[in-house]
Scaffold this motif. Sequence first.
Motif, PDB file in Angstrom:
ATOM      1  N   THR A 106       0.824  -1.208   0.041  1.00  0.00           N
ATOM      2  CA  THR A 106       0.012   0.080   0.065  1.00  0.00           C
ATOM      3  C   THR A 106       0.764   1.131   0.073  1.00  0.00           C
ATOM      4  O   THR A 106       0.617   2.341  -0.828  1.00  0.00           O
ATOM      5  CB  THR A 106      -1.024  -0.016   1.232  1.00  0.00           C
ATOM      6  OG1 THR A 106      -1.775  -1.090   1.307  1.00  0.00           O
ATOM      7  CG2 THR A 106      -1.740   1.309   1.142  1.00  0.00           C
ATOM      8  N   SER A 107       1.891   1.297   0.839  1.00  0.00           N
ATOM      9  CA  SER A 107       2.706   2.342   0.931  1.00  0.00           C
ATOM     10  C   SER A 107       3.301   2.693  -0.553  1.00  0.00           C
ATOM     11  O   SER A 107       3.250   4.384  -0.838  1.00  0.00           O
ATOM     12  CB  SER A 107       3.953   2.115   1.953  1.00  0.00           C
ATOM     13  OG  SER A 107       3.458   2.114   3.276  1.00  0.00           O
ATOM     14  N   GLU A 108       3.823   1.650  -1.244  1.00  0.00           N
ATOM     15  CA  GLU A 108       4.634   2.153  -2.383  1.00  0.00           C
ATOM     16  C   GLU A 108       3.551   2.323  -3.547  1.00  0.00           C
ATOM     17  O   GLU A 108       3.731   3.383  -4.477  1.00  0.00           O
ATOM     18  CB  GLU A 108       5.260   1.009  -2.865  1.00  0.00           C
ATOM     19  CG  GLU A 108       4.616  -0.388  -3.352  1.00  0.00           C
ATOM     20  CD  GLU A 108       5.572  -1.467  -3.539  1.00  0.00           C
ATOM     21  OE1 GLU A 108       5.390  -2.137  -4.541  1.00  0.00           O
ATOM     22  OE2 GLU A 108       6.410  -1.456  -2.651  1.00  0.00           O
ATOM     23  N   LEU A 109       2.290   1.833  -3.444  1.00  0.00           N
ATOM     24  CA  LEU A 109       1.250   2.295  -4.219  1.00  0.00           C
ATOM     25  C   LEU A 109       0.713   3.885  -4.121  1.00  0.00           C
ATOM     26  O   LEU A 109       0.568   4.532  -5.383  1.00  0.00           O
ATOM     27  CB  LEU A 109       0.041   1.055  -4.088  1.00  0.00           C
ATOM     28  CG  LEU A 109      -1.245   1.569  -5.151  1.00  0.00           C
ATOM     29  CD1 LEU A 109      -1.708   0.094  -5.308  1.00  0.00           C
ATOM     30  CD2 LEU A 109      -2.333   2.518  -4.598  1.00  0.00           C
ATOM     31  N   LEU A 110       0.658   4.029  -3.010  1.00  0.00           N
ATOM     32  CA  LEU A 110       0.259   5.654  -2.523  1.00  0.00           C
ATOM     33  C   LEU A 110       1.434   6.436  -3.097  1.00  0.00           C
ATOM     34  O   LEU A 110       0.791   7.519  -3.461  1.00  0.00           O
ATOM     35  CB  LEU A 110      -0.146   5.711  -1.181  1.00  0.00           C
ATOM     36  CG  LEU A 110      -1.298   4.765  -0.710  1.00  0.00           C
ATOM     37  CD1 LEU A 110      -1.638   5.067   0.895  1.00  0.00           C
ATOM     38  CD2 LEU A 110      -2.701   5.236  -1.482  1.00  0.00           C
TER      39      LEU A 110
END
Length: 319
Positions: A106-110
């Motif tokens: 999630t962090s890298e997607l955001l």
Amino acid sequence: MDLSLLDCFVKVADSRSISAASRLHRLPKSTLSHKIRQLEDEFGIELFVREGHQLHVTDAGAEFLRYARLIQSNCEDAATAMAEMRQEVAGTLRVGSTGEFGTTITSELLYAFRQQYPQVNLDVVFLSSRQPFSDVTEQALDGIFHWGEPSDVDYISRRLSVSSYGLFASADYIARHGQPSTPDELAGHRGLVFRQPTRLQSWYLTRDGDTEIDLLPTATCTTNDYWTIKYFAVAGEGIAYLPEFFVETERQAGLLQPVLAEWRSPKTAINLIYSRRRHVSKRFKAFVEFCIDFYRDRERTGIPRYYVEKVSMPSAVGR
């Protein structure tokens, strides 16, 4: 009504402490206290009650909090509508993610989403895997990254990818203890086991979709945190049962390798879940499409990754 009063009330309700809200949002405690008293004086009713070191909303406070969130959401929708009139993808996107898996993907997607849509502000909430979706609705989240299918039929679910659990260990551990060739040999190995709320998570594995095993190994480390399990696995302390996507970067770096590679759990979906709504903002439409494309082409994105790194141990620390 002054909207700043609502904003301060919501901040204190979410933090359950005036001091915590002050630190988190960098607002003077005196300002928050004054605005809460101003609201209570205006309504002639207590909105909070103190229990130990925390503040909890009263029944009246809970009702007011529901309306306050709705007002904030409507104000945000109004701002978004004006931005969309200028053909911009802008505004605040509130996203939830369950478990430590969120930190992995999630962090890298955001981060990647923000690079493409810099006018969007992010508000990210990490949730318990057992937290009811009704609680999520109260937090007015736009969407949730969820491991598995939602239990509430009122939610829309967009499948982003699928993944399985597998067994993983470091090369150092395998060199010291040997590579098991059959599931029966796992009984002689060290297990790093995840603790669920009511029991330990067993290792459920299948081969070729027909042969199944469900075992609970001898555990040398149990914890309810997957990152701790992965850390111990990379450090050579045992075999871990983890989702494949969760150890993707560590495998590429040679820090972990599969154990009994032909044995995997059944595939489970990674979904983006969101509530049914009459109006879907341009911002969220862009986000849904971005998530689908990101998972499809994730390996092509040159963005920072979050993983466990193995470093040399000081000579004074040994076995």
